[in-house]
Design a protein around this motif. Structure first.
Motif, PDB file in Angstrom:
ATOM      1  N   ILE A 193      41.009   6.655  -2.462  1.00 22.18           N
ATOM      2  CA  ILE A 193      42.041   6.812  -3.537  1.00 22.18           C
ATOM      3  C   ILE A 193      42.886   5.652  -3.746  1.00 22.18           C
ATOM      4  O   ILE A 193      43.302   5.394  -5.126  1.00 22.18           O
ATOM      5  N   MET A 194      43.033   4.873  -2.849  1.00 23.10           N
ATOM      6  CA  MET A 194      43.702   3.736  -2.998  1.00 23.10           C
ATOM      7  C   MET A 194      42.929   2.542  -3.750  1.00 23.10           C
ATOM      8  O   MET A 194      43.583   1.759  -4.626  1.00 23.10           O
ATOM      9  N   ARG A 195      41.798   2.857  -3.721  1.00 23.09           N
ATOM     10  CA  ARG A 195      40.956   1.599  -4.645  1.00 23.09           C
ATOM     11  C   ARG A 195      40.623   2.142  -6.065  1.00 23.09           C
ATOM     12  O   ARG A 195      40.823   1.462  -6.874  1.00 23.09           O
ATOM     13  N   LYS A 196      40.798   3.496  -6.160  1.00 20.74           N
ATOM     14  CA  LYS A 196      40.432   4.033  -7.587  1.00 20.74           C
ATOM     15  C   LYS A 196      41.568   4.533  -8.301  1.00 20.74           C
ATOM     16  O   LYS A 196      41.272   5.021  -9.542  1.00 20.74           O
ATOM     17  N   ASN A 197      42.709   4.490  -8.085  1.00 20.98           N
ATOM     18  CA  ASN A 197      43.969   4.991  -8.575  1.00 20.98           C
ATOM     19  C   ASN A 197      44.999   3.750  -8.842  1.00 20.98           C
ATOM     20  O   ASN A 197      44.882   2.802  -8.143  1.00 20.98           O
ATOM     21  N   THR A 198      45.998   3.915  -9.646  1.00 18.04           N
ATOM     22  CA  THR A 198      46.890   2.980  -9.724  1.00 18.04           C
ATOM     23  C   THR A 198      47.800   3.214  -8.457  1.00 18.04           C
ATOM     24  O   THR A 198      47.663   4.176  -7.844  1.00 18.04           O
ATOM     25  N   ASN A 245      50.985   3.337  -7.552  1.00 17.90           N
ATOM     26  CA  ASN A 245      51.961   4.580  -7.509  1.00 17.90           C
ATOM     27  C   ASN A 245      51.215   5.761  -7.555  1.00 17.90           C
ATOM     28  O   ASN A 245      51.659   6.807  -6.634  1.00 17.90           O
ATOM     29  N   SER A 246      50.048   6.160  -8.357  1.00 19.89           N
ATOM     30  CA  SER A 246      49.450   7.403  -8.408  1.00 19.89           C
ATOM     31  C   SER A 246      48.674   7.426  -6.928  1.00 19.89           C
ATOM     32  O   SER A 246      48.638   8.789  -6.304  1.00 19.89           O
ATOM     33  N   ARG A 306      49.656   6.350  -3.997  1.00 18.50           N
ATOM     34  CA  ARG A 306      50.476   6.909  -2.979  1.00 18.50           C
ATOM     35  C   ARG A 306      50.865   8.138  -3.014  1.00 18.50           C
ATOM     36  O   ARG A 306      50.881   8.781  -2.024  1.00 18.50           O
ATOM     37  N   ALA A 307      51.231   8.717  -4.167  1.00 16.23           N
ATOM     38  CA  ALA A 307      51.311  10.209  -4.380  1.00 16.23           C
ATOM     39  C   ALA A 307      49.963  11.092  -3.655  1.00 16.23           C
ATOM     40  O   ALA A 307      50.214  11.836  -3.207  1.00 16.23           O
ATOM     41  N   LYS A 308      49.146  10.542  -4.211  1.00 15.01           N
ATOM     42  CA  LYS A 308      47.708  11.402  -4.018  1.00 15.01           C
ATOM     43  C   LYS A 308      47.415  11.365  -2.264  1.00 15.01           C
ATOM     44  O   LYS A 308      46.952  12.530  -1.761  1.00 15.01           O
ATOM     45  N   VAL A 309      47.618  10.253  -1.498  1.00  9.35           N
ATOM     46  CA  VAL A 309      47.642  10.110  -0.481  1.00  9.35           C
ATOM     47  C   VAL A 309      48.653  10.810   0.521  1.00  9.35           C
ATOM     48  O   VAL A 309      48.305  11.728   1.201  1.00  9.35           O
ATOM     49  N   LEU A 310      49.881  10.800  -0.012  1.00  6.49           N
ATOM     50  CA  LEU A 310      50.595  12.000   0.670  1.00  6.49           C
ATOM     51  C   LEU A 310      50.450  13.178   0.398  1.00  6.49           C
ATOM     52  O   LEU A 310      50.991  14.062   1.348  1.00  6.49           O
TER      53      LEU A 310
END
Length: 130
Positions: free
Chosen positions: A72-77, A79-80, A82-86
């Motif tokens: 997730i951290m590698r493939k997204n912007t 801010n996006s 961070r929201a997905k990880v949460l």
């Protein structure tokens, strides 16, 4: 400032050993783990990690690059991501904590040695005053 952010900053700045910090997180009840992750979200946001620091954080975290938070951290912007990880389920939170702690440690260290080198009024860079 929340107690989670204080503890997270103490871990990132080496006042609390990383493994002890990870044990602290693991010992929290599930609801508190999510609160701590939200605190970590604020910390990592304020550290403004660079793309290279995210890659370094993945390596430093000791996690497999294929683990969900890393992907997730590698493939997204930023801010996006961070929201997905949460929004990840609770069985992913420890991995997310380890990853974000590594990224935060790297990015915040850079910021303390550059932007805040001559001193600053960020409470998280002046923990000795708390």
């Amino acid at each position: 400032m929340e107690r989670y952010e204080v503890t997270i900053n103490r871990i990132a700045q080496g006042e609390i050993p990383i493994e002890e910090g990870i044990e602290w997180f693991k010992a929290l009840p599930e609801e508190e783990q999510h609160k701590a992750l939200r605190g970590m979200n604020l910390c990592i946001h304020q550290s403004h990690p660079r793309e290279l620091e995210i890659e370094e954080g993945i390596k430093l975290s000791g996690l497999k690059e294929t683990y969900t938070p890393c992907v997730i951290m590698r493939k997204n912007t930023f801010n996006s991501a961070r929201a997905k990880v949460l929004a990840l389920p609770s069985h992913e939170w420890l991995k997310a904590f380890r990853l974000w702690l590594a990224i935060f440690t790297i990015a915040d260290s850079r910021r303390r040695s550059t932007d805040c080198q001559a001193g600053c009024d960020h409470w998280w860079h002046n923990l000795e005053m708390l």
